[in-house]
Design a protein around this motif. Structure first.
Motif, PDB file in Angstrom:
ATOM      1  N   HIS A  18       0.838  -1.208   0.000  1.00 25.94           N
ATOM      2  CA  HIS A  18       0.000   0.000   0.000  1.00 25.94           C
ATOM      3  C   HIS A  18       0.869   1.253   0.000  1.00 25.94           C
ATOM      4  N   ASP A  19       1.981   1.235   0.742  1.00 24.08           N
ATOM      5  CA  ASP A  19       2.904   2.377   0.736  1.00 24.08           C
ATOM      6  C   ASP A  19       3.411   2.642  -0.678  1.00 24.08           C
ATOM      7  N   ALA A  20       3.792   1.572  -1.368  1.00 24.05           N
ATOM      8  CA  ALA A  20       4.323   1.724  -2.723  1.00 24.05           C
ATOM      9  C   ALA A  20       3.261   2.284  -3.662  1.00 24.05           C
ATOM     10  N   VAL A  21       2.025   1.824  -3.521  1.00 23.46           N
ATOM     11  CA  VAL A  21       0.937   2.338  -4.357  1.00 23.46           C
ATOM     12  C   VAL A  21       0.707   3.821  -4.054  1.00 23.46           C
ATOM     13  N   ALA A  22       0.693   4.179  -2.772  1.00 26.15           N
ATOM     14  CA  ALA A  22       0.451   5.575  -2.394  1.00 26.15           C
ATOM     15  C   ALA A  22       1.532   6.496  -2.941  1.00 26.15           C
ATOM     16  N   ARG A  23       2.804   6.063  -2.858  1.00 28.32           N
ATOM     17  CA  ARG A  23       3.891   6.897  -3.374  1.00 28.32           C
ATOM     18  C   ARG A  23       3.821   7.010  -4.903  1.00 28.32           C
ATOM     19  N   ILE A 221      11.422   3.078  -5.233  1.00 24.40           N
ATOM     20  CA  ILE A 221      10.692   4.266  -4.792  1.00 24.40           C
ATOM     21  C   ILE A 221      11.630   5.469  -4.753  1.00 24.40           C
ATOM     22  N   GLU A 222      12.885   5.219  -4.400  1.00 21.94           N
ATOM     23  CA  GLU A 222      13.870   6.299  -4.374  1.00 21.94           C
ATOM     24  C   GLU A 222      14.096   6.874  -5.774  1.00 21.94           C
ATOM     25  N   ASP A 223      14.038   6.015  -6.798  1.00 23.12           N
ATOM     26  CA  ASP A 223      14.149   6.501  -8.177  1.00 23.12           C
ATOM     27  C   ASP A 223      13.005   7.462  -8.504  1.00 23.12           C
ATOM     28  N   LEU A 224      11.793   7.096  -8.066  1.00 22.96           N
ATOM     29  CA  LEU A 224      10.640   7.963  -8.307  1.00 22.96           C
ATOM     30  C   LEU A 224      10.826   9.295  -7.604  1.00 22.96           C
ATOM     31  N   ASP A 225      11.298   9.240  -6.345  1.00 26.71           N
ATOM     32  CA  ASP A 225      11.501  10.477  -5.587  1.00 26.71           C
ATOM     33  C   ASP A 225      12.542  11.371  -6.269  1.00 26.71           C
ATOM     34  N   ALA A 226      13.636  10.747  -6.749  1.00 30.98           N
ATOM     35  CA  ALA A 226      14.695  11.521  -7.399  1.00 30.98           C
ATOM     36  C   ALA A 226      14.195  12.139  -8.696  1.00 30.98           C
ATOM     37  N   ALA A 227      13.339  11.420  -9.424  1.00 33.65           N
ATOM     38  CA  ALA A 227      12.800  11.946 -10.678  1.00 33.65           C
ATOM     39  C   ALA A 227      11.854  13.112 -10.437  1.00 33.65           C
ATOM     40  N   ALA A 228      11.089  13.023  -9.347  1.00 37.55           N
ATOM     41  CA  ALA A 228      10.123  14.079  -9.034  1.00 37.55           C
ATOM     42  C   ALA A 228      10.789  15.292  -8.393  1.00 37.55           C
ATOM     43  N   ASN A 229      11.942  15.080  -7.753  1.00 39.66           N
ATOM     44  CA  ASN A 229      12.643  16.161  -7.046  1.00 39.66           C
ATOM     45  C   ASN A 229      14.104  16.188  -7.480  1.00 39.66           C
ATOM     46  N   PRO A 230      14.375  16.628  -8.707  1.00 42.79           N
ATOM     47  CA  PRO A 230      15.740  16.584  -9.236  1.00 42.79           C
ATOM     48  C   PRO A 230      16.664  17.539  -8.505  1.00 42.79           C
ATOM     49  N   ALA A 231      17.950  17.262  -8.632  1.00 41.01           N
ATOM     50  CA  ALA A 231      18.958  18.154  -8.054  1.00 41.01           C
ATOM     51  C   ALA A 231      18.903  19.507  -8.760  1.00 41.01           C
ATOM     52  N   ALA A 232      19.457  20.519  -8.096  1.00 47.94           N
ATOM     53  CA  ALA A 232      19.442  21.871  -8.638  1.00 47.94           C
ATOM     54  C   ALA A 232      20.026  21.886 -10.055  1.00 47.94           C
ATOM     55  N   GLY A 233      19.303  22.488 -10.978  1.00 50.57           N
ATOM     56  CA  GLY A 233      19.765  22.587 -12.355  1.00 50.57           C
ATOM     57  C   GLY A 233      19.287  21.467 -13.252  1.00 50.57           C
TER      58      GLY A 233
END
Length: 326
Positions: A18-23, A221-233
């Motif tokens: 369920h956590d994975a679906v929610a994220r 899930i970390e890949d999704l987070d990184a894609a949604a919140n990219p590093a500066a630039g």
């Protein structure tokens, strides 16, 4: 608008399905996300998710064979049949000391093939309207009826003797299991330990494959987070780039029925099609000329019957297949 498609997630330990679906809902920007089979929080590995109208495809993915890598601990039984549950019994040290690779392999062979398996008591199966795990937590003794499953392969690695304390010694065995949907790997560990007279449970579990889908192709899930919140630039990744095309997924699972433009329109309206040259198929993927998945159909005697239709366009909500269902 959210795109329809299939997403492969490599779930980390501690996350619930369920956590994975929610994220994933948050990442894709849609509430319409489902999965084709859960994993326990302790387990890691492949979750197959569907977004938007592709959630309707998940029904046809749930029954796919699965493959796991696990470590079975012989010598201790637990209430959950895995390391997260309270120990209920410790095996006789004399019997544990006598365990041999040959004896373990012989009992594993009896758990291979078409077998009758009682699911783990701590499971989501309902008993008289209540989840089995709720009954166990309430102190009830739960014994679920056996059901047919198929264990295609139960491959054992090298056994390792582990001394947990002065009084407790166990045997750990890595294993690879390829099985039908509905097989409980925890129950295999329980039954192997019971057959050897020492008890058993899982200490790790990783799902590596669901049908044609491999965990090596999945994203964390970390890949999704990184894609949604990219590093500066950096530019945020398009969430649609994480999705598998439902038409290609369906082509990989079922025979394809290539449609004309008019046939695609008619099928989308739930009409039966005359396809005299198409072989019979319980499930076929009906593909429009542009390559989109129009629906899944049954073909018999040169005629189609809609099983499920898929709307076209980005962000379209799933709709039931229309037309004659006879």
């Amino acid at each position: 608008m959210a795109q329809s498609g299939i997403l492969l997630i490599d779930k980390s330990e501690g996350w619930t399905s369920h956590d994975a679906v929610a994220r994933t809902r948050r990442f894709l920007g849609t509430r319409k996300v489902g999965h084709a089979g859960t994993l326990d929080p302790m387990a890691t590995g492949l979750l197959v998710l569907g977004a938007e109208s592709s959630t309707r495809l998940l029904t046809y993915l749930v029954g796919l064979d699965k493959e796991y890598e696990t470590v079975i601990r012989l010598g201790i039984s637990t209430v959950t049949d895995d390391r997260e549950g309270t120990a209920t019994a410790v095996g006789d040290p004399y019997l544990i000391a006598k365990l041999s690779p040959a004896a373990i392999a012989a009992e594993a062979a009896k758990l291979t093939g078409d077998i009758q398996q009682a699911p783990s008591a701590v499971s989501a199966i309902k008993v008289d309207g209540r989840r089995a795990y709720d009954r166990v937590r309430a102190g009830e003794d739960v014994e679920l009826p056996k059901r047919p499953v198929t264990v295609h392969e139960f491959e054992l690695g090298e056994m390792r003797v582990e001394r947990l304390s002065d009084a407790v010694t166990v045997v750990d065995i890595p294993a690879r299991v390829r099985c039908s949907s509905g097989t409980y790997i925890r129950a295999l560990a329980r039954d192997l330990g019971a057959a050897l007279g020492v008890g058993g449970h899982l200490i790790s579990l990783r799902r590596t494959r669901v049908g044609p889908f491999q965990v090596t192709d999945a994203r964390s899930i970390e890949d999704l987070d990184a894609a949604a919140n990219p590093a500066a630039g950096d530019v945020a990744a398009d969430p649609a780039s994480f999705l598998l095309d439902p038409a290609e997924v369906a082509r990989g699972l079922f025979p394809a029925l290539e449609l004309s433009e008019q046939q695609a329109i008619d099928l989308g309206q739930g009409k039966k099609l005359d396809v005299p040259d198409a072989p019979d198929a319980e499930i076929a993927a009906a593909i429009a000329p542009a390559g989109s998945l129009v629906g899944l159909v049954r073909i018999r005697a040169g005629k189609t019957r809609v099983l499920v239709n898929f709307p076209s366009g980005r962000g379209a909500a799933a709709i039931p297949a229309g037309g004659d269902r006879g």
